[in-house]
Design a protein around this motif. Structure first.
Motif, PDB file in Angstrom:
ATOM      1  N   VAL A 299       0.841  -1.202   0.000  1.00 40.57           N
ATOM      2  CA  VAL A 299       0.000   0.000   0.000  1.00 40.57           C
ATOM      3  C   VAL A 299       0.875   1.252   0.000  1.00 40.57           C
ATOM      4  CG1 VAL A 299      -0.192   0.066   2.525  1.00 40.57           C
ATOM      5  CG2 VAL A 299      -1.960   1.128   1.113  1.00 40.57           C
ATOM      6  N   VAL A 300       2.062   1.176   0.627  1.00 41.46           N
ATOM      7  CA  VAL A 300       2.967   2.328   0.654  1.00 41.46           C
ATOM      8  C   VAL A 300       3.408   2.690  -0.766  1.00 41.46           C
ATOM      9  CG1 VAL A 300       5.150   3.227   1.562  1.00 41.46           C
ATOM     10  CG2 VAL A 300       3.755   1.687   2.957  1.00 41.46           C
ATOM     11  N   GLN A 301       3.703   1.681  -1.571  1.00 42.97           N
ATOM     12  CA  GLN A 301       4.095   1.938  -2.956  1.00 42.97           C
ATOM     13  C   GLN A 301       2.931   2.492  -3.766  1.00 42.97           C
ATOM     14  OE1 GLN A 301       5.895  -2.247  -3.163  1.00 42.97           O
ATOM     15  NE2 GLN A 301       6.992  -1.182  -4.789  1.00 42.97           N
ATOM     16  N   LEU A 302       1.756   1.901  -3.577  1.00 39.60           N
ATOM     17  CA  LEU A 302       0.598   2.329  -4.352  1.00 39.60           C
ATOM     18  C   LEU A 302       0.181   3.761  -4.041  1.00 39.60           C
ATOM     19  CD1 LEU A 302      -1.606  -0.888  -4.376  1.00 39.60           C
ATOM     20  CD2 LEU A 302      -0.770   0.333  -6.374  1.00 39.60           C
ATOM     21  N   LEU A 303       0.502   4.241  -2.860  1.00 37.72           N
ATOM     22  CA  LEU A 303       0.113   5.594  -2.481  1.00 37.72           C
ATOM     23  C   LEU A 303       1.080   6.656  -2.991  1.00 37.72           C
ATOM     24  CD1 LEU A 303      -1.200   5.037   1.155  1.00 37.72           C
ATOM     25  CD2 LEU A 303      -2.520   5.422  -0.931  1.00 37.72           C
ATOM     26  N   GLN A 304       2.168   6.239  -3.645  1.00 40.27           N
ATOM     27  CA  GLN A 304       3.056   7.219  -4.276  1.00 40.27           C
ATOM     28  C   GLN A 304       2.334   7.881  -5.451  1.00 40.27           C
ATOM     29  OE1 GLN A 304       7.467   5.935  -4.556  1.00 40.27           O
ATOM     30  NE2 GLN A 304       6.281   4.068  -4.824  1.00 40.27           N
ATOM     31  N   ASN A 305       2.472   9.174  -5.549  1.00 41.58           N
ATOM     32  CA  ASN A 305       1.799   9.885  -6.629  1.00 41.58           C
ATOM     33  C   ASN A 305       2.315   9.495  -8.008  1.00 41.58           C
ATOM     34  OD1 ASN A 305       0.122  11.395  -4.904  1.00 41.58           O
ATOM     35  ND2 ASN A 305       1.707  12.940  -4.583  1.00 41.58           N
ATOM     36  N   ASP A 306       3.584   9.042  -8.071  1.00 44.90           N
ATOM     37  CA  ASP A 306       4.184   8.725  -9.371  1.00 44.90           C
ATOM     38  C   ASP A 306       4.331   7.226  -9.601  1.00 44.90           C
ATOM     39  OD1 ASP A 306       6.105   8.297  -7.457  1.00 44.90           O
ATOM     40  OD2 ASP A 306       7.734   9.259  -8.562  1.00 44.90           O
ATOM     41  N   ILE A 307       3.550   6.395  -8.892  1.00 47.00           N
ATOM     42  CA  ILE A 307       3.733   4.954  -8.997  1.00 47.00           C
ATOM     43  C   ILE A 307       3.487   4.453 -10.422  1.00 47.00           C
ATOM     44  CG2 ILE A 307       1.368   4.536  -8.192  1.00 47.00           C
ATOM     45  CD1 ILE A 307       4.469   2.249  -7.754  1.00 47.00           C
ATOM     46  N   VAL A 308       2.459   4.971 -11.093  1.00 47.21           N
ATOM     47  CA  VAL A 308       2.162   4.521 -12.457  1.00 47.21           C
ATOM     48  C   VAL A 308       3.296   4.928 -13.403  1.00 47.21           C
ATOM     49  CG1 VAL A 308       0.530   4.651 -14.380  1.00 47.21           C
ATOM     50  CG2 VAL A 308      -0.320   4.651 -12.022  1.00 47.21           C
ATOM     51  N   LYS A 309       3.825   6.127 -13.206  1.00 45.44           N
ATOM     52  CA  LYS A 309       4.943   6.607 -14.027  1.00 45.44           C
ATOM     53  C   LYS A 309       6.167   5.722 -13.825  1.00 45.44           C
ATOM     54  CE  LYS A 309       7.789  10.739 -14.827  1.00 45.44           C
ATOM     55  NZ  LYS A 309       8.042  12.144 -14.385  1.00 45.44           N
ATOM     56  N   LYS A 310       6.421   5.306 -12.578  1.00 44.59           N
ATOM     57  CA  LYS A 310       7.575   4.448 -12.297  1.00 44.59           C
ATOM     58  C   LYS A 310       7.414   3.081 -12.955  1.00 44.59           C
ATOM     59  CE  LYS A 310       9.315   6.472  -8.017  1.00 44.59           C
ATOM     60  NZ  LYS A 310       9.614   6.247  -6.586  1.00 44.59           N
ATOM     61  N   ILE A 311       6.205   2.528 -12.884  1.00 46.09           N
ATOM     62  CA  ILE A 311       5.951   1.226 -13.506  1.00 46.09           C
ATOM     63  C   ILE A 311       6.175   1.309 -15.011  1.00 46.09           C
ATOM     64  CG2 ILE A 311       4.178  -0.496 -14.001  1.00 46.09           C
ATOM     65  CD1 ILE A 311       2.957   0.232 -11.239  1.00 46.09           C
ATOM     66  N   LYS A 312       5.644   2.351 -15.634  1.00 46.41           N
ATOM     67  CA  LYS A 312       5.819   2.521 -17.087  1.00 46.41           C
ATOM     68  C   LYS A 312       7.296   2.710 -17.431  1.00 46.41           C
ATOM     69  CE  LYS A 312       4.173   5.086 -21.118  1.00 46.41           C
ATOM     70  NZ  LYS A 312       5.500   5.083 -21.758  1.00 46.41           N
ATOM     71  N   GLY A 313       8.018   3.450 -16.582  1.00 47.74           N
ATOM     72  CA  GLY A 313       9.435   3.676 -16.836  1.00 47.74           C
ATOM     73  C   GLY A 313      10.224   2.379 -16.840  1.00 47.74           C
ATOM     74  N   ILE A 314       9.905   1.467 -15.916  1.00 44.70           N
ATOM     75  CA  ILE A 314      10.600   0.179 -15.847  1.00 44.70           C
ATOM     76  C   ILE A 314      10.229  -0.692 -17.040  1.00 44.70           C
ATOM     77  CG2 ILE A 314      10.728  -1.991 -14.552  1.00 44.70           C
ATOM     78  CD1 ILE A 314      10.618  -0.298 -11.991  1.00 44.70           C
TER      79      ILE A 314
END
Length: 346
Positions: A191-206
């Motif tokens: 849940v800590v990761q999911l609450l990051q505002n840029d989590i979707v951006k980080k996933i796409k970046g990887i």
């Protein structure tokens, strides 16, 4: 959000009133943007020279007492004593060395893999679930149940989780290139990761960096996440799915097991927790309940994965529920990458 207050020898006879005055500050609310906000205070107290004889050790003893104050429910004052030293010292060491490890590109954190088996027709490997392990250079191998909750509490799960996601994606890309184009890798998100505002951006970046097919990446979230903020979870998970990434609802059957979450969150896969599986193997009522769960999951057009399979008899019994995938020690425990590749890739 941590501060040290030094009470000198000439004022130590007023220590109780000083502590009380500090506590009273936090009884009153702070007025911010039209709202009252409350903040509690936890404190640990250590004495020089009775508790320790150096500055560093006095601070460490106070920190141990502070940790105990938080562990006992927060919003309280704790005085250091040797009885609380053992477990609290270990916790502080874990924190110190975990911070150091994350600063060194998380090189002490290794990704292990547990096979996921496609049980539709012949039992064949469909990929793996990625699991993080920590082999500390100072403290040795640390059990995940000891360090993962602490990593979440400290926010260090963010760099650790990003490291695991990147490594898992790299390995899956290799499997795909080595003759297993349909192999998928599952990675847990806290849940800590999911609450990051840029989590979707980080996933796409990887995904872009590694070059993995988005559909071969499955992110696992627990059903308990939805309880906290359904609206936000729906938005984040829909953005993740828009990347082409699969989403699995993990540990289903351990919490509220609310089928409302299935229709709201739209996961691709529902994973039945091993605790539920083990009960269903020996209890007819639990098996009947699991059967009903399975039917509803299939009727919703979702895929079903049953965890915790350990024997041939358990596998055959669970196969009657027509799952799509199974996991468990029957096929092997989680293992380092080279071992997984030897048994399931090469």
């Amino acid at each position: 959000d941590e501060f040290i207050v030094i009470v000198t020898g000439s004022s130590v006879d007023r220590l109780e009133s000083i502590i009380n005055d500090i506590q009273q500050i936090f009884v009153r609310p702070w007025f911010l943007k039209g709202e009252d906000y409350y903040c509690t205070i936890s404190a640990g107290v250590a004495f020089f020279p009775t508790d320790a004889r150096t500055v560093e050790d006095v601070i460490r003893r106070a920190d141990i007492a502070l940790f105990n104050a938080k562990k006992e429910g927060k919003n309280r004052i704790e005085f250091y004593n040797e009885a609380i030293d053992g477990t609290s010292t270990k916790r502080l060491d874990l924190e110190k060395y975990m911070r150091k490890a994350t600063m060194n590109e998380c090189d002490e954190f290794t990704v292990y893999f547990q096979p996921i088996i496609n049980v539709k027709g012949e039992d064949v490997c469909a990929g793996a679930e990625a699991l993080v392990r920590w082999n500390s250079a100072t403290m040795g191998f640390i059990n995940p149940v000891d360090f993962i909750p602490l990593a979440e509490y400290l926010g260090l799960i963010n760099p650790i989780g990003e490291h695991v996601l990147r490594e898992a994606a790299k390995h899956c890309r290799y499997w795909n290139d080595m003759g297993h184009p349909d192999y998928k890798v599952n990675v847990n998100l806290s849940v800590v990761q999911l609450l990051q505002n840029d989590i979707v951006k980080k996933i796409k970046g990887i995904i872009d960096e590694v070059g993995i097919e988005p559909g071969n990446l499955c992110l696992e979230v627990t059903e308990s996440l939805a309880i906290n903020d359904m609206v936000r979870m729906k938005r984040i998970l829909s953005e993740i799915k828009a990347l082409g990434v699969k989403v699995a609802l993990d540990d289903f059957g351990t919490g509220y097991s609310n089928f409302h979450y299935l229709s709201e969150l739209h996961p691709d896969i529902v994973k039945i927790d091993r605790g539920f599986t083990s009960k269903a193997i020996t209890d007819k009522k639990e098996y009947y309940l699991l059967n009903q769960f399975s039917n509803m999951i299939h009727n919703l057009g979702l895929k079903l994965c049953i965890e915790g399979i350990e024997t041939e008899d358990e596998l055959q019994k669970m196969k009657l529920l027509k799952p799509d995938y199974c996991q468990g020690f029957y096929w092997g425990r989680s293992c380092p990458y080279d071992e997984f590749r030897k048994h399931f890739v090469d």
